[in-house]
Design a protein around this motif. Structure first.
Motif, PDB file in Angstrom:
ATOM      1  N   ALA A   3      17.459  -1.049  11.259  1.00  0.00           N
ATOM      2  CA  ALA A   3      17.860  -0.220  10.117  1.00  0.00           C
ATOM      3  C   ALA A   3      18.585   1.042  10.568  1.00  0.00           C
ATOM      4  N   VAL A   4      19.239   1.655   9.620  1.00  0.00           N
ATOM      5  CA  VAL A   4      19.862   2.967   9.816  1.00  0.00           C
ATOM      6  C   VAL A   4      19.550   3.815   8.593  1.00  0.00           C
ATOM      7  N   ILE A   5      19.282   5.093   8.819  1.00  0.00           N
ATOM      8  CA  ILE A   5      19.133   6.044   7.720  1.00  0.00           C
ATOM      9  C   ILE A   5      20.276   7.043   7.810  1.00  0.00           C
ATOM     10  N   VAL A   6      20.932   7.268   6.694  1.00  0.00           N
ATOM     11  CA  VAL A   6      22.066   8.196   6.622  1.00  0.00           C
ATOM     12  C   VAL A   6      21.729   9.296   5.632  1.00  0.00           C
ATOM     13  N   VAL A   7      21.970  10.529   6.027  1.00  0.00           N
ATOM     14  CA  VAL A   7      21.802  11.672   5.126  1.00  0.00           C
ATOM     15  C   VAL A   7      23.137  12.398   5.033  1.00  0.00           C
ATOM     16  N   VAL A   8      23.631  12.532   3.818  1.00  0.00           N
ATOM     17  CA  VAL A   8      24.904  13.198   3.558  1.00  0.00           C
ATOM     18  C   VAL A   8      24.677  14.265   2.497  1.00  0.00           C
ATOM     19  N   GLY A   9      25.269  15.448   2.660  1.00  0.00           N
ATOM     20  CA  GLY A   9      25.187  16.446   1.604  1.00  0.00           C
ATOM     21  C   GLY A   9      24.764  17.813   2.089  1.00  0.00           C
ATOM     22  N   ASP A  10      24.155  18.565   1.192  1.00  0.00           N
ATOM     23  CA  ASP A  10      23.819  19.972   1.428  1.00  0.00           C
ATOM     24  C   ASP A  10      22.435  20.068   2.070  1.00  0.00           C
ATOM     25  N   PHE A  11      22.386  20.061   3.388  1.00  0.00           N
ATOM     26  CA  PHE A  11      21.117  20.147   4.101  1.00  0.00           C
ATOM     27  C   PHE A  11      21.350  20.789   5.467  1.00  0.00           C
ATOM     28  N   GLU A  12      20.275  21.224   6.069  1.00  0.00           N
ATOM     29  CA  GLU A  12      20.325  21.767   7.424  1.00  0.00           C
ATOM     30  C   GLU A  12      19.927  20.662   8.397  1.00  0.00           C
ATOM     31  N   PRO A  13      20.783  20.303   9.338  1.00  0.00           N
ATOM     32  CA  PRO A  13      20.479  19.202  10.259  1.00  0.00           C
ATOM     33  C   PRO A  13      19.150  19.348  10.990  1.00  0.00           C
ATOM     34  N   ALA A  14      18.825  20.544  11.436  1.00  0.00           N
ATOM     35  CA  ALA A  14      17.563  20.728  12.177  1.00  0.00           C
ATOM     36  C   ALA A  14      16.360  20.386  11.312  1.00  0.00           C
ATOM     37  N   GLU A  15      16.427  20.758  10.037  1.00  0.00           N
ATOM     38  CA  GLU A  15      15.328  20.480   9.108  1.00  0.00           C
ATOM     39  C   GLU A  15      15.236  18.982   8.826  1.00  0.00           C
ATOM     40  N   ALA A  16      16.412  18.353   8.624  1.00  0.00           N
ATOM     41  CA  ALA A  16      16.428  16.918   8.363  1.00  0.00           C
ATOM     42  C   ALA A  16      15.865  16.144   9.552  1.00  0.00           C
ATOM     43  N   LYS A  17      16.238  16.547  10.759  1.00  0.00           N
ATOM     44  CA  LYS A  17      15.728  15.878  11.961  1.00  0.00           C
ATOM     45  C   LYS A  17      14.209  15.979  12.045  1.00  0.00           C
ATOM     46  N   LYS A  18      13.685  17.146  11.724  1.00  0.00           N
ATOM     47  CA  LYS A  18      12.229  17.350  11.774  1.00  0.00           C
ATOM     48  C   LYS A  18      11.523  16.394  10.826  1.00  0.00           C
ATOM     49  N   TRP A  19      12.022  16.263   9.604  1.00  0.00           N
ATOM     50  CA  TRP A  19      11.385  15.403   8.618  1.00  0.00           C
ATOM     51  C   TRP A  19      11.542  13.922   8.987  1.00  0.00           C
ATOM     52  N   ILE A  20      12.720  13.550   9.472  1.00  0.00           N
ATOM     53  CA  ILE A  20      12.941  12.158   9.869  1.00  0.00           C
ATOM     54  C   ILE A  20      11.990  11.780  10.993  1.00  0.00           C
ATOM     55  N   ASP A  21      11.820  12.654  11.955  1.00  0.00           N
ATOM     56  CA  ASP A  21      10.886  12.390  13.049  1.00  0.00           C
ATOM     57  C   ASP A  21       9.448  12.327  12.531  1.00  0.00           C
ATOM     58  N   GLN A  22       9.116  13.232  11.628  1.00  0.00           N
ATOM     59  CA  GLN A  22       7.756  13.301  11.088  1.00  0.00           C
ATOM     60  C   GLN A  22       7.382  12.033  10.333  1.00  0.00           C
ATOM     61  N   TYR A  23       8.290  11.510   9.539  1.00  0.00           N
ATOM     62  CA  TYR A  23       7.954  10.399   8.644  1.00  0.00           C
ATOM     63  C   TYR A  23       8.317   9.015   9.186  1.00  0.00           C
ATOM     64  N   PHE A  24       9.326   8.931  10.071  1.00  0.00           N
ATOM     65  CA  PHE A  24       9.789   7.613  10.515  1.00  0.00           C
ATOM     66  C   PHE A  24       9.411   7.263  11.955  1.00  0.00           C
ATOM     67  N   ALA A  25       9.200   8.260  12.801  1.00  0.00           N
ATOM     68  CA  ALA A  25       9.064   7.988  14.235  1.00  0.00           C
ATOM     69  C   ALA A  25       7.866   7.115  14.575  1.00  0.00           C
ATOM     70  N   ALA A  26       6.801   7.198  13.786  1.00  0.00           N
ATOM     71  CA  ALA A  26       5.582   6.437  14.111  1.00  0.00           C
ATOM     72  C   ALA A  26       5.592   5.015  13.563  1.00  0.00           C
ATOM     73  N   ILE A  27       6.609   4.641  12.811  1.00  0.00           N
ATOM     74  CA  ILE A  27       6.684   3.275  12.280  1.00  0.00           C
ATOM     75  C   ILE A  27       7.020   2.333  13.428  1.00  0.00           C
ATOM     76  N   PRO A  28       6.218   1.300  13.667  1.00  0.00           N
ATOM     77  CA  PRO A  28       6.455   0.429  14.820  1.00  0.00           C
ATOM     78  C   PRO A  28       7.717  -0.413  14.684  1.00  0.00           C
ATOM     79  N   SER A  29       8.354  -0.658  15.807  1.00  0.00           N
ATOM     80  CA  SER A  29       9.527  -1.527  15.829  1.00  0.00           C
ATOM     81  C   SER A  29       9.079  -2.983  15.808  1.00  0.00           C
ATOM     82  N   ALA A  30      10.051  -3.895  15.733  1.00  0.00           N
ATOM     83  CA  ALA A  30       9.750  -5.330  15.685  1.00  0.00           C
ATOM     84  C   ALA A  30      10.569  -6.051  16.754  1.00  0.00           C
TER      85      ALA A  30
END
Length: 452
Positions: free
Chosen positions: A216-243
């Motif tokens: 999969a790929v997740i794309v974020v486009v729009g009015d956001f701060e990259p550092a904040e988006a990276k923090k949340w993406i790591d927080q919510y997605f990083a622990a999901i196991p791969s296949a």
């Protein structure tokens, strides 16, 4: 007065030419930051402060084309299942969450991916990321949900295809007639028997195999701060196991050596219709980009050759439509594809008369000049910018996600114009000679009389 008029006309032409030259000299510059999490999830960030909104797109590298054999329509069925609840969100609560926060959402199944997206107020980015991660982590896969969505999808097939005049024509029909490889030629919407036979084990296996972060790929486009988006993406997605992803099937098609012609019976149609499809060059080749410009010359707009010949000159039809990839655009697929055109025409017109106009238009390609090419480039550029800016920026999400999934390079978005500019009149002629030959086409005719 005449001399003054001609002078003004000449001035307008010169100014327009200068404007076109400057326009084509400009380059598309979309901000692109691309990286991957340890579990394989691809991440694309593209800040844009134009409006206080954010677009989130999650694209899974599974579409109609490579769904399991004997489970036709399964990729589309699974798209529906993704809205039936997850670990922390009950049935339909995902939709309510987005809408109650002022957003919109949807999903779709295409040839080579299934995608989900949300458009939210900028300050709700974290909410959207959390929700997408929740259903990537695990769905509420129950017999009740499966049975319910099997009924929904079967009804959709009946309404949109089986009980609709020209249902499935030509987007669903042409691949089944023109292609030889099962992966490209089966009924993407799904055979009703296959939809009925899907069970919970199938759904669980499909989810674990294809809805993993490394697919999969997740794309974020729009009015956001990259550092904040990276923090949340790591927080919510990083622990999901791969296949462990299965080997990719062979989806290639043999070179077509003779014209194919078919007639489809349609009792519900009031007039005959025709679709003419030519197999495309491989993606990202010089000929691929040449076909994109040939499409502009032959088919796109009222100045196109086919519109002039079929609508304006002959009056065989009131409209001719088509292009590359009826389920998207020429950029968001990853396998064999057609350049195709279709129209509904009067019953007094012979189908061969329409085919003759195709032959006439194709023969004109051998006379293409640099001026013709410049006009096609401007039209292509206009279409590209419309796609990027339309639908709240979701067109940009789509291109970034597609190039990340298929090419591991979302930065390709900024090189498209340059690739089209490399196309020469000589390449156009060479491409037309190979790919617009009559032996490379399939003709499908809808006959309302044949079924009565």
């Amino acid at each position: 007065m005449k001399k003054n008029y001609h002078f003004k006309a000449l001035l307008v032409v010169l100014l327009l030419s200068a404007w076109c030259t400057r326009l084509m000299a400009q380059q598309l510059k979309v901000p692109v930051e691309y990286y991957k999490l340890k579990n394989g999830l691809k991440v694309v960030l593209s800040p844009d402060k134009t409006a206080p909104i954010v677009d989130i797109g999650v694209y899974y590298n599974i579409g109609f084309r490579i769904e399991p054999k004997d489970r036709t329509g399964f990729a589309h069925l699974f798209e529906h299942m993704m809205f039936q609840g997850s670990q922390n969100l009950g049935k339909m609560e995902f939709i309510k969450l987005v809408q109650q926060n002022g957003g919109i959402l949807n999903g779709s199944t295409r040839f080579d991916f299934t995608n989900y997206f949300e458009v939210l107020p900028a300050h709700k980015l974290e909410t959207g990321l959390w929700a997408e991660a929740d259903r990537m982590r695990g769905l509420a896969i129950t017999q009740d949900n499966l049975t319910n969505q099997q009924g929904v999808v079967k009804n959709e097939v009946k309404v949109n295809v089986l009980n609709q005049p020209y249902g499935g024509f030509p987007w669903l029909d042409m691949p089944q007639y023109a292609n030889k490889n099962w992966y490209n030629a089966h009924n993407f919407y799904g055979d009703l028997k296959d939809l009925d036979s899907a069970n919970l084990d199938d759904v669980q296996s499909f989810f674990k195999t294809y809805y993993a972060p490394d697919n999969a790929v997740i794309v974020v486009v729009g009015d956001f701060e990259p550092a904040e988006a990276k923090k949340w993406i790591d927080q919510y997605f990083a622990a999901i196991p791969s296949a462990t992803l299965p080997p990719k099937p062979d989806i290639s098609e043999p070179r077509q050596e003779q014209e194919q012609r078919f007639v489809k019976e349609d009792k519900l149609a009031s007039k005959p219709a025709i679709a003419v499809a030519y197999k495309m060059p491989d993606r990202n080749t010089p000929e691929y980009y040449a076909m994109g410009l040939i499409d502009q010359i032959l088919l796109q707009g009222k100045d196109s050759k086919l519109y002039q010949y079929l609508v304006q000159d002959k009056g065989y039809t009131s409209n001719i439509s088509g292009g590359i990839n009826y389920l998207g655009n020429m950029f968001n697929y990853n396998g064999p594809m057609f350049w195709m055109a279709d129209c509904i025409y009067d019953s007094t017109v012979n189908a061969d008369s329409i085919v003759a106009q195709f032959d006439k238009a194709v023969s004109d390609v051998s006379k293409v000049t640099q001026a013709d090419l410049n006009l096609a480039l401007i039209k292509m550029r206009s279409d590209l910018y419309d796609a990027l800016g339309g639908q709240f920026g979701l067109g940009k999400v789509d291109l970034l996600a597609s190039f990340a999934l298929f090419d591991d390079n979302p930065g390709r978005i900024n090189t498209l114009e340059e690739e089209f500019k490399k196309v020469t009149p000589e390449l156009i002629k060479k491409t037309a000679q190979e790919y617009l030959r009559s032996t490379n086409r399939t003709i499908l005719i809808v006959d309302p009389k044949a079924g009565k």
